[in-house]
Each structure stands twice: as structure tokens, then as C-alpha cells.
Design a protein around this motif. Structure first.
Motif, mmCIF file in Angstrom:
data_model
loop_
_atom_site.group_PDB
_atom_site.id
_atom_site.type_symbol
_atom_site.label_atom_id
_atom_site.label_comp_id
_atom_site.label_asym_id
_atom_site.label_seq_id
_atom_site.Cartn_x
_atom_site.Cartn_y
_atom_site.Cartn_z
ATOM 1 N N ALA A 1 -5.297 4.399 4.831
ATOM 2 C CA ALA A 1 -5.457 3.354 3.811
ATOM 3 C C ALA A 1 -4.169 3.230 2.998
ATOM 4 O O ALA A 1 -3.705 2.111 2.717
ATOM 5 C CB ALA A 1 -6.640 3.672 2.904
ATOM 6 N N ALA B 1 -1.716 1.388 5.087
ATOM 7 C CA ALA B 1 -2.016 -0.045 5.137
ATOM 8 C C ALA B 1 -1.551 -0.742 3.863
ATOM 9 O O ALA B 1 -0.974 -1.833 3.913
ATOM 10 C CB ALA B 1 -3.515 -0.261 5.344
ATOM 11 N N ILE B 2 -1.751 -0.097 2.726
ATOM 12 C CA ILE B 2 -1.340 -0.676 1.442
ATOM 13 C C ILE B 2 0.186 -0.746 1.363
ATOM 14 O O ILE B 2 0.769 -1.758 0.966
ATOM 15 C CB ILE B 2 -1.914 0.153 0.268
ATOM 16 C CG1 ILE B 2 -3.444 0.054 0.257
ATOM 17 C CG2 ILE B 2 -1.333 -0.306 -1.063
ATOM 18 C CD1 ILE B 2 -4.120 1.114 -0.597
ATOM 19 N N ARG C 1 -2.481 -3.984 8.917
ATOM 20 C CA ARG C 1 -3.734 -3.296 9.261
ATOM 21 C C ARG C 1 -3.453 -2.042 10.078
ATOM 22 O O ARG C 1 -2.498 -2.006 10.864
ATOM 23 C CB ARG C 1 -4.699 -4.232 9.984
ATOM 24 C CG ARG C 1 -4.152 -4.830 11.254
ATOM 25 C CD ARG C 1 -5.144 -5.725 11.979
ATOM 26 N NE ARG C 1 -5.690 -6.743 11.124
ATOM 27 C CZ ARG C 1 -6.858 -7.329 11.312
ATOM 28 N NH1 ARG C 1 -7.606 -7.008 12.353
ATOM 29 N NH2 ARG C 1 -7.303 -8.251 10.505
ATOM 30 N N VAL D 1 -8.234 -2.085 0.052
ATOM 31 C CA VAL D 1 -8.426 -2.244 1.494
ATOM 32 C C VAL D 1 -9.887 -2.542 1.796
ATOM 33 O O VAL D 1 -10.765 -2.314 0.965
ATOM 34 C CB VAL D 1 -8.016 -0.968 2.284
ATOM 35 C CG1 VAL D 1 -6.539 -0.691 2.171
ATOM 36 C CG2 VAL D 1 -8.850 0.234 1.864
ATOM 37 N N PRO E 1 -5.501 -4.237 4.704
ATOM 38 C CA PRO E 1 -5.107 -4.368 3.282
ATOM 39 C C PRO E 1 -5.606 -5.701 2.732
ATOM 40 O O PRO E 1 -5.563 -6.719 3.414
ATOM 41 C CB PRO E 1 -3.579 -4.311 3.332
ATOM 42 C CG PRO E 1 -3.214 -4.722 4.728
ATOM 43 C CD PRO E 1 -4.355 -4.331 5.614
#
Length: 196
Positions: A144, A147-148, A153, A177, A194
Motif C-alpha cells: 500500500a 502504491a501511494i 497499482r 488506497v 491508489p
């Protein structure tokens, strides 16, 4: 009018107790509901004994214990947790816990048949599931963050339904997310996306 005077002995003489037949005629039998604690104890002992017997038939020596766990959110019934301890039990886990999941599925069917109703049963071998859950939660948080940071993704490895659920639950409070599952079993995987 005739008066009968009884002696003191006659007055304190107890009346004979009614026979069982007289009692049954006088008051109908009322069946009490079963004690929930006894029913629960039976479910736990049936689960433990069933898994112990399965292992013995597989010629695997191990100690089996069982108890109730905490119910999941939104569920009222607590699962029966069956723990297996012993030496060199990796054969019971298998690749990606396939053997363990099969043992759990078969065991649940057998216990449900014995009890006359379906049960939720989780089998763990030497704390494998607990360690795996910790790894999945850590992986979910790490991916996560990725992704941020990248704005792209992140696709996780294929996982069984119970492990995908851990990822979804772990990240549901993270507003940066969102998660979704894609693909078909056994290759179904979680995608961490995200938020814009």
C-alpha cells in the motif's frame, strides 16, 4: 355427627409418596432446552477427537487441542480453533497450505456430520496460520505504501480466499488506497489501487 380423634402418631404419619405412574399422570413431562455450554463443549471435543483420529489414520503422531476463538465481525458464532503440535509436521501444511486447507475442509465436513449442523473450524499446525497472517498484513501495508509512493497499482501474488480477505481487512481503513480481487481461482489475486 361422629368425631374421630386421631392419636399424635397417626397425625404426624407422612402420606405415602405417589408412585412414578401417578406422578406421570398428574404432571406432563416438560423437556428443558439443552445447556448451551454442554452443546459447545461437545462441539469442541468432537472437533478435537475427529482431527486426532484423522492424524492417527495418516500415521502422524501429534498433539491436538481445540477451543473457541473470537467471532469475526458481523458473525455471532465463534469458530472452533484446532491446533496441532508435534515434530516435523510440515507434511500437514503443504505448498501454499494446500494440504492444511484440505485437512480443514474434510475435518469440518466430518465434524458437521457428527454434530448434525455445519461448523466453522480453523485448523492450524505449529502456529503456521498465525505467522502467515502476520506476513500478509505486513506485505499489505508495504505494498500500500508502494502504491501511494509511486501512484501505480500493486498486484499481489495469487492467494486463497482467506488470505485475500486478510489484505482487504488490513487496508480497509487506509483511505489512500482501495483493494479489489481479480482473476479466477486458484490464480485470483488482490490489487491495491491508489486513490486519485
Amino acid at each position: 355427627v361422629r368425631l374421630t380423634i386421631k392419636s399424635a402418631d397417626e397425625m404426624i404419619q407422612p402420606e405415602p409418596a405417589p408412585s412414578i405412574q401417578e406422578t406421570e399422570k398428574a404432571a406432563p413431562f416438560i423437556a428443558l432446552p439443552p445447556d448451551p455450554a454442554l452443546v459447545e463443549d461437545r462441539a469442541v471435543s468432537v472437533a478435537r477427537d475427529t482431527i486426532q483420529e484423522l492424524l492417527e489414520r495418516m500415521a502422524i503422531q501429534a498433539e491436538v487441542t481445540a477451543h473457541y476463538g473470537e467471532p469475526d465481525e458481523g458473525r455471532t458464532h465463534a469458530p472452533i480453533l484446532v491446533e496441532i503440535h508435534g515434530n516435523d509436521l510440515s507434511i500437514l501444511i503443504g505448498r501454499r497450505a494446500e494440504t492444511l486447507n484440505a485437512l480443514q475442509f474434510i475435518g469440518s465436513l466430518m465434524v458437521g456430520k457428527e454434530l448434525g449442523h455445519m461448523v466453522t473450524m480453523v485448523i492450524d499446525v505449529e502456529g503456521y496460520r498465525e505467522r502467515r497472517q502476520t506476513q500478509i498484513r505486513q506485505l499489505a501495508r508495504r505494498m500500500a505504501d508502494q502504491a501511494i509512493k509511486t501512484g501505480r497499482r500493486q498486484v499481489l501474488e495469487p492467494m486463497p480466499a482467506n488470505e485475500r480477505r486478510i489484505v482487504h481487512i488490513e487496508l480497509r481503513s487506509n483511505t489512500a488506497v482501495r483493494t479489489e480481487s481479480t482473476g479466477e481461482d486458484p490464480h485470483r489475486k488482490v490489487v491495491i489501487i491508489p486513490e486519485e
